[in-house]
Design a protein around this motif. Structure first.
Motif, PDB file in Angstrom:
ATOM      1  N   MET A 262       0.358   3.688  -9.599  1.00  0.00           N
ATOM      2  CA  MET A 262      -0.811   3.434  -9.132  1.00  0.00           C
ATOM      3  C   MET A 262      -1.386   1.720  -8.916  1.00  0.00           C
ATOM      4  O   MET A 262      -2.152   1.508  -7.888  1.00  0.00           O
ATOM      5  CB  MET A 262      -1.996   4.024 -10.145  1.00  0.00           C
ATOM      6  N   MET A 263      -0.759   1.157  -9.770  1.00  0.00           N
ATOM      7  CA  MET A 263      -1.259  -0.446  -9.592  1.00  0.00           C
ATOM      8  C   MET A 263      -0.817  -0.802  -8.306  1.00  0.00           C
ATOM      9  O   MET A 263      -1.218  -1.379  -7.476  1.00  0.00           O
ATOM     10  CB  MET A 263      -0.516  -1.161 -10.964  1.00  0.00           C
ATOM     11  N   TYR A 264       0.630  -0.491  -8.223  1.00  0.00           N
ATOM     12  CA  TYR A 264       1.321  -1.233  -6.847  1.00  0.00           C
ATOM     13  C   TYR A 264       0.428  -0.432  -5.642  1.00  0.00           C
ATOM     14  O   TYR A 264       0.292  -1.379  -4.615  1.00  0.00           O
ATOM     15  CB  TYR A 264       2.779  -0.717  -6.586  1.00  0.00           C
TER      16      TYR A 264
ATOM     17  N   HIS B 157      -2.579   0.461  -5.277  1.00  0.00           N
ATOM     18  CA  HIS B 157      -3.914  -0.315  -5.021  1.00  0.00           C
ATOM     19  C   HIS B 157      -3.763  -1.641  -4.665  1.00  0.00           C
ATOM     20  O   HIS B 157      -4.608  -2.249  -3.980  1.00  0.00           O
ATOM     21  CB  HIS B 157      -4.754  -0.112  -6.612  1.00  0.00           C
ATOM     22  N   MET B 158      -2.512  -2.288  -4.626  1.00  0.00           N
ATOM     23  CA  MET B 158      -2.308  -3.757  -4.312  1.00  0.00           C
ATOM     24  C   MET B 158      -2.190  -3.804  -2.902  1.00  0.00           C
ATOM     25  O   MET B 158      -2.109  -4.770  -2.447  1.00  0.00           O
ATOM     26  CB  MET B 158      -1.259  -4.346  -5.135  1.00  0.00           C
ATOM     27  N   GLN B 159      -1.953  -2.413  -2.353  1.00  0.00           N
ATOM     28  CA  GLN B 159      -1.676  -2.439  -0.819  1.00  0.00           C
ATOM     29  C   GLN B 159      -3.197  -2.181  -0.140  1.00  0.00           C
ATOM     30  O   GLN B 159      -3.936  -1.626  -0.695  1.00  0.00           O
ATOM     31  CB  GLN B 159      -0.865  -1.267  -0.647  1.00  0.00           C
ATOM     32  N   PRO B 160      -3.083  -2.417   1.120  1.00  0.00           N
ATOM     33  CA  PRO B 160      -4.497  -2.105   1.856  1.00  0.00           C
ATOM     34  C   PRO B 160      -4.527  -0.598   1.922  1.00  0.00           C
ATOM     35  O   PRO B 160      -3.692   0.161   2.005  1.00  0.00           O
ATOM     36  CB  PRO B 160      -4.008  -2.432   3.279  1.00  0.00           C
ATOM     37  N   GLN B 161      -5.701   0.069   1.412  1.00  0.00           N
ATOM     38  CA  GLN B 161      -6.023   1.375   1.238  1.00  0.00           C
ATOM     39  C   GLN B 161      -5.901   2.031   2.795  1.00  0.00           C
ATOM     40  O   GLN B 161      -6.737   1.617   3.506  1.00  0.00           O
ATOM     41  CB  GLN B 161      -6.877   1.640   0.420  1.00  0.00           C
TER      42      GLN B 161
ATOM     43  N   MET C 242       5.673  -1.674  -3.167  1.00  0.00           N
ATOM     44  CA  MET C 242       4.873  -1.539  -1.922  1.00  0.00           C
ATOM     45  C   MET C 242       4.052  -0.176  -2.361  1.00  0.00           C
ATOM     46  O   MET C 242       3.183   0.244  -1.475  1.00  0.00           O
ATOM     47  CB  MET C 242       5.506  -1.040  -0.704  1.00  0.00           C
ATOM     48  N   GLY C 243       4.315   0.256  -3.805  1.00  0.00           N
ATOM     49  CA  GLY C 243       3.080   1.432  -3.919  1.00  0.00           C
ATOM     50  C   GLY C 243       3.385   2.739  -2.977  1.00  0.00           C
ATOM     51  O   GLY C 243       2.718   3.415  -2.906  1.00  0.00           O
TER      52      GLY C 243
END
Ligand SMILES: Nc1ncnc2c1ncn2[C@@H]1O[C@H](COP(=O)(O)OP(=O)(O)OP(=O)(O)O)[C@@H](O)[C@H]1O
Length: 682
Positions: free
Chosen positions: A223-225, A227-231, A308-309
């Motif tokens: 989840m953390m990774y 959220h660090m990416q463009p959604q 990269m999530g």
């Protein structure tokens, strides 16, 4: 002095131990702080219980063999090089602080020992203490213990509460305190500091985390990774109004056949299921294809994907990483199919923390010999791997035993063909294909063999509804709708209807419903404002485009009458449930107009139909089999689930499976996928 019992000659210049022949009945003797360098035979002192010889120059323990009452011996700050001469003594307390002892040896016969002080010596290993089961307190401060694993010698000392390892090199080890607390989980004091509950929990979570903790960590990481990416919005798998994206997970120990069964299922029911290929860092076995069984990637790429999530869940198994990527699910969903994956138990726990709500089928071997032979015959596994897989069978059975409902279904997989038949049967029940086939045979006279593969298993009525027979999307769609609209009812369904009718009758004559009737009430999902009908007029206009959504909503709002009463309906609010017959015939009419609807509306419609299919959950009082409707136009809903299956009326088995969007050539499909793409891009 024949009656002398306690003798204290400490802090003198005595150099001859017991040189002055004290009386034989002595019980306590203190010779500390003298100049004694050697011990004499004390066989005559059988009553002696406590002997203190601290601060002398003694280098060897001896002469105590016959002291059968000696429970307390203190020889601190002497020059003792090794522990000896204590064999079979009934000692409870032994103090040997400040000597030159290197090993915890010759202590194993001291079965009654409770307190042992070996601080300020030269001890490196704790071996030799493992049999002293009454030990409650061990002081090893200022020694040379360097390895945490030395504590394993103490792990079966269940009465051990207080351990002191201060000023030992082991303290330099990372997470030393937590590691020792984990190994010696009975400790209450460590290094003179109380062990807290939090420390114990932390220790367990660190060194032997429960499956839930592992799953929570895995989920948190992804989840953390992510959220660090463009959604972007994953439209295809986005949970709809109240039904999640349909997924099927086959789980079980390694090589139990789940992968093979998943492939087979996706092949046979290719209109419903697509195989979700996981990523793995293990190399392909002979015959495995990249992208088909797994996406085979290097460790670095896998770690990159984590950062990269990209994953929904991951796990390490047998030294390799495995992970289910969001894209793997999404690509199946984009095809309009339910995603079918296989994974180990940890993956299931992890997936259960995500927003996906798959159905889980456990495949479990019961003939262990056959299972082992099968693994050996595959030739891929070492003995250790086979042992591990076998040992995990218990883990699965334990979870299944201890957590009813954790798996939606369990299939014994000793025989692959039988297992597949069972799985197939289950899936047919889930999807209502059984009914569909029966109906297909009834109306078209097809044989059971061709009925299973015949897409035309749909009824004549369904065909009538089909606007465009060349359009496979519509064929799928209507055949499935029709299945759910067939008039037959199961006995469970009829019982449910009768129960509800009785409730309504009772309510009409003012009877307060019995307590247990509450059991049948279910939460009704609120209708999202997006689709809420603006007015009652809207509902009545079934010819307009909007009416197809609102007619579906009228069913949902009729569901609401159970809990929300209004005087206008002829019943006092709160006097009992009110009746508002559900006009299912509207559904049939609205199917036509629904075709042009967007994805969300269609999915919502499926939800409504799905609710209709589970009347025990959603059907309302007054929806009686003999109400003024006539089949097929005014058909009533049909139960898809098997009534005998435990819990089948408590939880829908599978969310509504696909809209049949697979046929890419269909205009409607293109329309849908086009929309999905737009949302993604947005
Ligand atoms: N994403 C995942 N999460 C959790 N477990 C997974 C995942 N992908 C695969 N697995 C499981 O990891 C285990 C090891 O996979 P692997 O493919 O190496 O096993 P296998 O020997 O081919 O056996 P199987 O036939 O069960 O797949 C299998 O039980 C597999 O189902």
């Amino acid at each position: 002095m024949p009656y002398l019992i306690v003798l204290d000659v400490s802090h003198n210049e005595i150099s001859d131990f017991f040189g002055f022949q004290p009386p034989k009945n002595l019980k306590e003797v203190d010779f500390s702080h003298n100049h004694i360098s050697s011990m004499k035979d004390l066989s005559a002192y059988t009553c002696l219980r406590k002997l203190i010889l601290d601060y002398n120059s003694i280098s060897e323990i001896r002469g105590l063999e016959k002291c059968s009452s000696l429970t307390h011996l203190s020889m601190e700050h002497n020059k003792i090089l090794r522990i000896s001469g204590l064999r079979n003594l009934p000692l409870r307390q032994l103090y040997l602080k400040g000597n030159l002892i290197k090993r915890t040896e010759n202590l194993q016969t001291l079965r009654t020992l409770q307190i042992l002080d070996l601080s300020s010596n030269r001890i490196q290993s704790l071996s030799g203490l493992q049999d002293l089961h009454l030990l409650a307190n061990i002081n090893l401060e200022s020694n040379m213990v360097g390895e945490i694993k030395e504590c394993t010698h103490l792990q079966y000392l269940l009465l051990l509460r207080d351990l002191n390892l201060k000023r030992n090199p082991v303290q330099e080890q990372p997470d030393y305190r937590l590691a020792v607390i984990f190994i010696l989980n009975h400790l209450t004091v460590m290094d003179e500091k109380p062990v807290t509950v939090e420390e114990k929990v932390l220790a367990v979570n660190k060194y032997d985390p429960s499956l839930e903790v592992v799953a929570a960590r895995d989920h948190m990481t992804h989840m953390m990774y992510q959220h660090m990416q463009p959604q972007g919005i994953f439209d295809s798998t986005l949970p709809s109004l109240d039904t999640p994206y349909p997924m099927l997970v086959l789980t079980g120990p390694q090589a139990c056949g789940k992968r093979e069964l998943a492939h087979k299922l996706c092949h046979e029911y290719s209109d419903y299921f697509g195989y979700g290929a996981c990523h793995t860092t293990r190399g392909p076995y002979f015959g495995e294809e990249d992208g088909c069984d797994y996406h085979f990637v290097q460790d670095e790429e896998f770690q990159n994907m984590i950062r990269m999530g990209s994953f929904v869940q991951t796990m390490q198994y047998g030294g390799h990483w495995y992970g289910l990527s969001r894209e793997a699910i999404e690509s199946v969903a984009r095809e309009g199919l339910a995603c079918c994956v296989h994974m180990e138990l940890e993956g299931v726990f992890s997936l259960k923390t995500s927003y996906f709500e798959p159905r889980y089928i456990l495949l479990i071997p019961t003939r262990i010999e056959d299972y082992i032979s099968h693994m050996k015959a595959r030739g891929f596994y070492t003995n250790a791997q086979i042992e591990k897989a076998v040992s995990r069978i218990d883990l699965y059975t334990k979870i299944n035993r201890e957590r009813p409902g954790f798996f939606d279904s369990v299939i014994i997989c000793d025989d692959r063909n039988e297992a597949y038949s069972a799985l197939r049967q289950l899936i047919k029940e889930y999807l209502g294909l059984e009914e569909q086939e029966k109906e297909g045979r009834r109306s078209t006279g097809v044989t059971p063999q061709n009925a299973t593969t015949d897409e035309g298993g749909e009824s004549t009525a369904a065909k009538k509804l089909d606007a465009n027979p060349t359009d496979t999307y519509s064929q799928n769609y209507y055949s499935k709708v029709q299945t759910r609209l067939l008039p037959q009812k199961t006995s469970a369904e009829l019982a449910s209807i009768h129960r509800r009718q009785q409730m309504v009758r009772d309510a009409l004559v003012g009877k307060i419903p019995r307590a247990y009737t509450q059991l049948f009430k279910r939460y009704v999902h609120p209708v999202p404002s997006l689709l809420t009908p603006q007015s009652a007029d809207h509902n009545e206009d079934s010819s307009s485009e909007e009416s197809c959504a609102s007619s579906g909503l009228s069913m949902n709002s009729s569901a609401r009458v159970l809990s929300v009463g209004s005087p206008a309906d002829g019943l006092d609010a709160g006097s009992g449930p009110k009746v508002e017959p559900l006009d299912v015939s509207l559904l049939g009419q609205n199917l036509e107009t629904l075709k042009g609807k967007d994805h969300t509306t269609q999915r919502y419609f499926w939800t409504i139909l799905y609710k209709c299919s589970f009347p025990a959950d959603h059907m309302e009082p007054g929806l009686s089999p003999d109400s003024s409707r006539s089949a097929p136009e005014q058909a009533s809903p049909t139960v898809v689930s098997s009534p005998g299956r435990p819990g089948s009326n408590a939880k829908p088995i599978l969310p509504p499976i696909p809209l049949g969007r697979k046929a890419a050539e269909s205009g409607s499909v293109q329309q849908l996928t086009g929309q999905a793409g737009q949302v993604d891009e947005g």
